[in-house]
Enzyme design. Structure first.
Site, mmCIF file in Angstrom:
data_model
loop_
_atom_site.group_PDB
_atom_site.id
_atom_site.type_symbol
_atom_site.label_atom_id
_atom_site.label_comp_id
_atom_site.label_asym_id
_atom_site.label_seq_id
_atom_site.Cartn_x
_atom_site.Cartn_y
_atom_site.Cartn_z
ATOM 1 N N HIS A 99 16.778 62.420 64.101
ATOM 2 C CA HIS A 99 17.269 61.466 65.097
ATOM 3 C C HIS A 99 16.559 61.692 66.419
ATOM 4 O O HIS A 99 16.137 62.801 66.738
ATOM 5 C CB HIS A 99 18.791 61.572 65.275
ATOM 6 C CG HIS A 99 19.283 62.931 65.660
ATOM 7 N ND1 HIS A 99 19.453 63.955 64.752
ATOM 8 C CD2 HIS A 99 19.616 63.445 66.865
ATOM 9 C CE1 HIS A 99 19.887 65.031 65.382
ATOM 10 N NE2 HIS A 99 19.991 64.752 66.668
ATOM 11 N N HIS A 101 16.946 60.971 70.517
ATOM 12 C CA HIS A 101 17.843 60.609 71.615
ATOM 13 C C HIS A 101 17.079 59.714 72.581
ATOM 14 O O HIS A 101 15.975 60.070 73.025
ATOM 15 C CB HIS A 101 18.290 61.864 72.376
ATOM 16 C CG HIS A 101 19.110 62.826 71.571
ATOM 17 N ND1 HIS A 101 20.485 62.842 71.623
ATOM 18 C CD2 HIS A 101 18.759 63.798 70.690
ATOM 19 C CE1 HIS A 101 20.942 63.795 70.820
ATOM 20 N NE2 HIS A 101 19.913 64.397 70.244
#
Ligand code: 5GP
Ligand code: ZN
Length: 135
Positions: A99, A101
């Site tokens: 992932h 940010h």
């Protein structure tokens, strides 16, 4: 991955505030945002971090990043963004599904960066040589 929280979000068995979706990626709001509009951009194919993600996804990824940065500026009034990924537990990674940010920024003082330290040129040369020799 059956026990991966982000795979469950992709499958829809855990809800999220979705901000973008296509065949390859999903983006949604972080449940504990660092700033207003803090987003997570994740590939739908499970991998533990970006070192394991298909590098061919890179061009699509950056198109999505730029689209969401523009949306954060237009929709939320962001003036800039931080983009980052924690890779490995020592970096602070807590969810082991790749992932990124994307953190909209409104003011330079709202978040503090990691601390910086002095480094001599001799030390920098040695470190750079180790990195070059290991590629
Ligand atoms: P990491 O430290 O692994 O880079 O960041 C994981 C991020 O995922 C954290 O910022 C955390 O707030 C977010 N997060 C963890 N679980 C959930 C969840 O169930 N839903 C959403 N939207 N974000 C989550
Ligand atoms: Zn997963």
């Amino acid at each position: 991955m059956t026990d991966c929280i982000f795979c469950k979000i992709i499958q829809g068995s855990i809800p999220c505030e979705k901000v973008y979706e296509d065949d390859q990626f999903l983006a949604f709001l972080d449940i504990k945002p660092a700033t207003k509009g803090h987003m997570l951009i994740i590939p739908k194919d499970h991998s533990v971090d970006c070192t394991q993600m298909d590098p061919e996804l890179g061009a699509s990824f950056f198109r999505i990043v730029n689209r969401l940065i523009e949306a954060a500026k237009k929709g939320l009034g962001a003036k800039g963004c931080n983009l980052g990924s924690n890779i490995g537990a020592p970096s602070g990674q807590e969810v082991f599904h790749t992932h990124f940010h994307l953190i909209p920024r409104y003011d330079a003082n709202e978040l503090s960066h990691w601390p910086r330290q002095e480094s001599s040129q001799a030390e920098q040369v040695i470190i750079a040589e180790k990195i070059i020799a290991s590629q």
